[in-house]
Write an enzyme that holds these catalytic residues in place. Structure first.
Site, PDB file in Angstrom:
ATOM      1  N   ASP A   1     -18.254  10.915  -3.017  1.00 50.51           N
ATOM      2  CA  ASP A   1     -19.108  11.209  -4.171  1.00 50.51           C
ATOM      3  C   ASP A   1     -18.806  12.640  -4.595  1.00 50.51           C
ATOM      4  OD1 ASP A   1     -21.315  11.229  -6.046  1.00 50.51           O
ATOM      5  OD2 ASP A   1     -22.240   9.657  -4.848  1.00 50.51           O
TER       6      ASP A   1
ATOM      7  N   THR B   1      -6.793  -0.184   4.931  1.00 55.08           N
ATOM      8  CA  THR B   1      -5.666  -1.029   5.366  1.00 55.08           C
ATOM      9  C   THR B   1      -5.548  -2.306   4.535  1.00 55.08           C
ATOM     10  OG1 THR B   1      -7.115  -1.711   7.153  1.00 55.08           O
ATOM     11  CG2 THR B   1      -5.331  -0.232   7.726  1.00 55.08           C
TER      12      THR B   1
ATOM     13  N   LYS C   1     -18.181   5.802   5.167  1.00 48.31           N
ATOM     14  CA  LYS C   1     -17.081   6.097   4.221  1.00 48.31           C
ATOM     15  C   LYS C   1     -17.568   6.802   2.958  1.00 48.31           C
ATOM     16  CE  LYS C   1     -14.021   2.423   5.867  1.00 48.31           C
ATOM     17  NZ  LYS C   1     -14.830   1.722   6.845  1.00 48.31           N
TER      18      LYS C   1
HETATM   19  O1  C5P Z   1     -14.250  -7.413  14.573  1.00 48.93           O
HETATM   20  P1  C5P Z   1     -13.145  -6.383  14.558  1.00 48.93           P
HETATM   21  O2  C5P Z   1     -12.751  -5.891  15.925  1.00 48.93           O
HETATM   22  O3  C5P Z   1     -11.965  -6.820  13.703  1.00 48.93           O
HETATM   23  O4  C5P Z   1     -13.825  -5.148  13.826  1.00 48.93           O
HETATM   24  C1  C5P Z   1     -13.098  -4.000  13.530  1.00 48.93           C
HETATM   25  C2  C5P Z   1     -14.000  -2.969  12.928  1.00 48.93           C
HETATM   26  O5  C5P Z   1     -13.186  -1.879  12.487  1.00 48.93           O
HETATM   27  C3  C5P Z   1     -14.764  -3.423  11.692  1.00 48.93           C
HETATM   28  O6  C5P Z   1     -16.009  -2.711  11.709  1.00 48.93           O
HETATM   29  C4  C5P Z   1     -13.898  -2.988  10.535  1.00 48.93           C
HETATM   30  O7  C5P Z   1     -14.654  -2.689   9.393  1.00 48.93           O
HETATM   31  C5  C5P Z   1     -13.284  -1.716  11.087  1.00 48.93           C
HETATM   32  N1  C5P Z   1     -12.006  -1.365  10.496  1.00 48.93           N
HETATM   33  C6  C5P Z   1     -10.883  -2.179  10.549  1.00 48.93           C
HETATM   34  N2  C5P Z   1      -9.699  -1.778   9.996  1.00 48.93           N
HETATM   35  C7  C5P Z   1      -9.637  -0.599   9.404  1.00 48.93           C
HETATM   36  C8  C5P Z   1     -10.728   0.226   9.331  1.00 48.93           C
HETATM   37  C9  C5P Z   1     -11.923  -0.183   9.893  1.00 48.93           C
HETATM   38  O8  C5P Z   1     -10.945  -3.257  11.094  1.00 48.93           O
HETATM   39  N3  C5P Z   1      -8.478  -0.210   8.926  1.00 48.93           N
END
Ligand code: C5P
Length: 235
Positions: free
Chosen positions: A70, A120, A67
């Site tokens: 800068d 989110t 992400k």
């Molecule tokens: O463990 P889980 O399936 O919830 O992990 C989801 C992954 O997706 C994590 O690495 C989280 O940081 C990422 N993520 C998310 N929701 C977002 C953006 C990224 O869960 N909106």
């Protein structure tokens, strides 16, 4: 994107504190997974980026979820470094200056850029707190369109947003969707989740799955079950 094999559409999120744990998981998964996401936790854990380079050198695809945000010079040069690691995807916050610089940094490499529109965890009140004029829905749409206009390759969007983003940007952008839960899985801290088949039908190209695989008693079996759901939805 639909030409992709169902297994290649699954991205396993290596949200783990150290490289040793990540290596063990990758080994256990074997050929059940081909694409891994390395995020800030592992990257800052010491050796995480060298590990990402090794994964790519071993033929895996790597999504660096760092992400970037800068000044343009820094974003451009950091993006070029990520490309040099052999990564396939890199995230950048969807600010026009940062996106433009990342597009320049990725030029001539195989690296694809994914824009993060609005995190989110933000709601309309958070947007107003930081001084934005727009609410979440309008800002997501605006930034997705800016990303597309600036030559960014794709968008990361929660499963709940996938359909509206696909409608806004059309077919040509890559759509990567986290917050996926197979029908029988624990939701944990995710608020708006979708089953793999739903996300695919709503237009996702790739699904990011973390805990349903990383904490499963048998991660291989869990990955295979998700791939089967992807295959069923895509057929
Ligand atoms: O463990 P889980 O399936 O919830 O992990 C989801 C992954 O997706 C994590 O690495 C989280 O940081 C990422 N993520 C998310 N929701 C977002 C953006 C990224 O869960 N909106």
């Amino acid at each position: 994107m639909s030409a992709l094999a169902p297994r290649d559409r699954l991205i396993v999120a290596l949200d783990l504190p150290d490289v040793g744990k990540a290596e063990r998981l990758v080994e256990r998964l074997g050929d059940a997974a081909t694409f891994y996401k390395v995020g800030m936790e592992l990257a800052y854990g010491g050796g995480g980026l060298a590990f990402a380079r090794r994964l790519a050198a071993a033929g895996m695809k790597v999504f660096l979820d760092l992400k970037l945000l800068d000044i343009p010079n820094t974003v451009e040069r950091a993006t070029a470094q990520a490309a040099g690691l052999g990564a396939t995807f890199l995230t950048v916050h969807a600010y026009p200056q940062a996106m433009k610089a990342a597009v320049v940094g990725a030029r001539g490499s195989g690296l694809k850029l994914l824009a993060v529109t609005v995190l989110t965890s933000y709601d309309d009140e958070d947007m107003s707190d930081v001084g934005y004029r727009f609410g979440v829905v309008e800002m997501v749409r605006r930034r997705a369109e800016q990303a597309q206009a600036l030559g960014v390759d794709g968008i990361v969007a929660s499963a709940a947003e996938a359909k509206s983003i696909r409608t806004a940007v059309g077919k040509n952008m890559i759509l990567v969707t986290p917050s996926i839960r197979p029908a029988d899985a624990a939701v944990a801290d995710q608020k708006r989740v979708a089953a793999p088949a739903t996300a695919i039908r709503d237009g996702a190209d790739f699904l990011v799955v973390g805990r349903p695989i990383t904490t499963a008693p048998d991660p291989r079996e869990a990955a295979d079950a998700i791939v089967a759901e992807i295959a069923a939805a895509g057929s």
